[in-house]
Scaffold this motif. Structure first.
Motif, PDB file in Angstrom:
ATOM      1  N   UNK A 193      18.346  36.583  41.537  1.00 31.62           N
ATOM      2  CA  UNK A 193      17.100  37.346  41.589  1.00 31.62           C
ATOM      3  C   UNK A 193      16.997  38.084  42.913  1.00 31.62           C
ATOM      4  N   UNK A 194      16.338  39.226  42.874  1.00 28.97           N
ATOM      5  CA  UNK A 194      16.050  39.970  44.090  1.00 28.97           C
ATOM      6  C   UNK A 194      14.644  40.531  43.979  1.00 28.97           C
ATOM      7  N   UNK A 195      14.101  40.907  45.113  1.00 32.60           N
ATOM      8  CA  UNK A 195      12.756  41.458  45.095  1.00 32.60           C
ATOM      9  C   UNK A 195      12.243  41.705  46.497  1.00 32.60           C
ATOM     10  N   UNK A 196      10.929  41.872  46.603  1.00 36.00           N
ATOM     11  CA  UNK A 196      10.300  42.128  47.893  1.00 36.00           C
ATOM     12  C   UNK A 196       8.915  41.492  47.890  1.00 36.00           C
ATOM     13  N   UNK A 197       8.502  41.076  49.061  1.00 36.02           N
ATOM     14  CA  UNK A 197       7.187  40.459  49.212  1.00 36.02           C
ATOM     15  C   UNK A 197       6.498  41.068  50.429  1.00 36.02           C
ATOM     16  N   UNK A 198       5.256  41.485  50.263  1.00 36.19           N
ATOM     17  CA  UNK A 198       4.444  42.007  51.365  1.00 36.19           C
ATOM     18  C   UNK A 198       3.234  41.094  51.536  1.00 36.19           C
ATOM     19  N   UNK A 199       3.047  40.593  52.744  1.00 37.04           N
ATOM     20  CA  UNK A 199       1.964  39.656  53.017  1.00 37.04           C
ATOM     21  C   UNK A 199       1.091  40.188  54.147  1.00 37.04           C
ATOM     22  N   UNK A 200      -0.205  40.239  53.895  1.00 39.13           N
ATOM     23  CA  UNK A 200      -1.183  40.621  54.903  1.00 39.13           C
ATOM     24  C   UNK A 200      -1.994  39.374  55.238  1.00 39.13           C
ATOM     25  N   UNK A 201      -1.993  38.972  56.511  1.00 39.55           N
ATOM     26  CA  UNK A 201      -2.671  37.740  56.891  1.00 39.55           C
ATOM     27  C   UNK A 201      -3.674  38.001  58.008  1.00 39.55           C
ATOM     28  N   UNK A 202      -4.724  37.170  58.025  1.00 37.51           N
ATOM     29  CA  UNK A 202      -5.770  37.294  59.033  1.00 37.51           C
ATOM     30  C   UNK A 202      -6.055  35.915  59.632  1.00 37.51           C
ATOM     31  N   UNK A 203      -6.043  35.829  60.943  1.00 37.48           N
ATOM     32  CA  UNK A 203      -6.473  34.615  61.635  1.00 37.48           C
ATOM     33  C   UNK A 203      -7.788  34.932  62.324  1.00 37.48           C
ATOM     34  N   UNK A 204      -8.886  34.443  61.726  1.00 32.69           N
ATOM     35  CA  UNK A 204     -10.209  34.815  62.191  1.00 32.69           C
ATOM     36  C   UNK A 204     -10.614  34.049  63.457  1.00 32.69           C
ATOM     37  N   UNK A 205     -10.149  32.816  63.546  1.00 30.41           N
ATOM     38  CA  UNK A 205     -10.356  32.025  64.755  1.00 30.41           C
ATOM     39  C   UNK A 205      -9.320  30.897  64.727  1.00 30.41           C
ATOM     40  N   UNK A 206      -9.474  29.914  65.580  1.00 32.14           N
ATOM     41  CA  UNK A 206      -8.466  28.851  65.670  1.00 32.14           C
ATOM     42  C   UNK A 206      -8.445  27.956  64.442  1.00 32.14           C
ATOM     43  N   UNK A 207      -9.473  28.046  63.594  1.00 35.24           N
ATOM     44  CA  UNK A 207      -9.551  27.145  62.437  1.00 35.24           C
ATOM     45  C   UNK A 207      -9.367  27.857  61.101  1.00 35.24           C
TER      46      UNK A 207
END
Length: 284
Positions: free
Chosen positions: A134-148
């Motif tokens: 299998x092949x493919x692609x993954x795009x991830x958008x992440x947010x760290x709003x604070x330490x928790x």
């Protein structure tokens, strides 16, 4: 502890392998090796519309992560993993899987981060008809709003080519997650994924091309000795909901527990699946 610095440690695995829903984003900054084992339960390993079979799965894995150093806004990433799964009853589903996924990560702001990663995955299954590249692609958008508190969204495209056409598939998937580091050593996550693409189901009901929707046009099907049933490939929509929790005993030793519910619907009908796992890992 490192757990408070990363977003998620679980993987999405399509098909018969042990399933955990939440998004795979790079863990702590720097390089990390990860070894472990997971014991899981799957309520419908044969993906049956009318005779679901449950099984217990033991999985051992080793993985390497190269995450952004944090010294620049754009950096490269790499994840490589090797895993083996053994089924208590359905030994034809025993498998070994290897994945490599290089990528580019960009810090868009102190809160927002984007990672784009193509991947290549090979799977060898005891039932060789299901072995695939299998092949493919993954795009991830992440947010760290604070330490928790952290959140994430992702899109992935997968094109899997099996030895037997009925097990080949393409899939587009979209997902969201949210997690909380309650303490430096304990976190929980919830997530949702919607996927659209090819999949296969099994049935013990007699089916001919004339009885399939559209008189069988666009369907691949045949008898599988591994499942002792008719296997049919069709286009489906899948909704998955999951929850995970993890705990660090030390900086190196950790445990994780997860549950996923998935419902898949197509022209031939719907199937439900419940999967749960508990795992123990060691990282350095």
């Amino acid at each position: 502890m490192r757990k408070a610095q990363h977003m998620g440690r679980c993987l999405i695995i399509k098909g018969l392998a042990l399933a955990a829903l939440l998004a795979a984003t790079p863990p702590a900054m720097g390089n990390e090796w990860d070894f472990g084992a997971r014991l899981g339960y799957d309520s419908n390993v044969n993906r049956s519309l009318d005779d679901a079979q449950a099984d217990t799965i033991l999985t051992a894995y080793a993985a390497y992560d190269r995450s952004p150093s944090g010294e620049s806004r754009v950096d490269w990433t790499l994840r490589a993993s090797l895993s083996g799964s053994a089924y208590a009853s359905e030994s034809d589903l025993n498998q070994v899987t290897g994945t490599i996924a290089p990528g580019i990560s960009a810090f868009l702001s102190p809160v927002w981060r984007l990672n784009v990663s193509p991947f290549l995955r090979g799977k060898a299954v005891s039932d060789s008809e299901q072995s695939a590249i299998a092949y493919g692609v993954r795009a991830t958008l992440s947010q760290r709003w604070n330490s928790r508190f952290y959140t994430g969204q992702y899109y992935s495209y997968t094109n899997s080519n099996a030895d037997e056409e009925v097990y080949s598939y393409y899939e587009n998937a979209f997902g969201v997650l949210a997690g909380v580091n309650w303490t430096p050593t304990f976190f929980t996550e919830i997530g949702y994924e919607y996927a659209h693409g090819d999949s296969f189901v099994t049935t013990n009901s007699p089916i001919t091309s004339a009885s399939l929707p559209g008189r069988g046009r666009g369907y691949s099907y045949g008898y599988s000795p591994a499942f002792n049933a008719l296997v049919i490939k069709e286009t489906v929509d899948r909704h998955s909901y999951g929850v995970n929790a993890g705990y660090d005993f030390t900086k190196a030793l950790f445990a994780i527990l997860g549950y996923t519910y998935a419902r898949e619907s197509g022209d031939l009908g719907s199937l439900d699946n419940h999967s749960v796992f508990i795992g123990l890992g060691y990282r350095f």
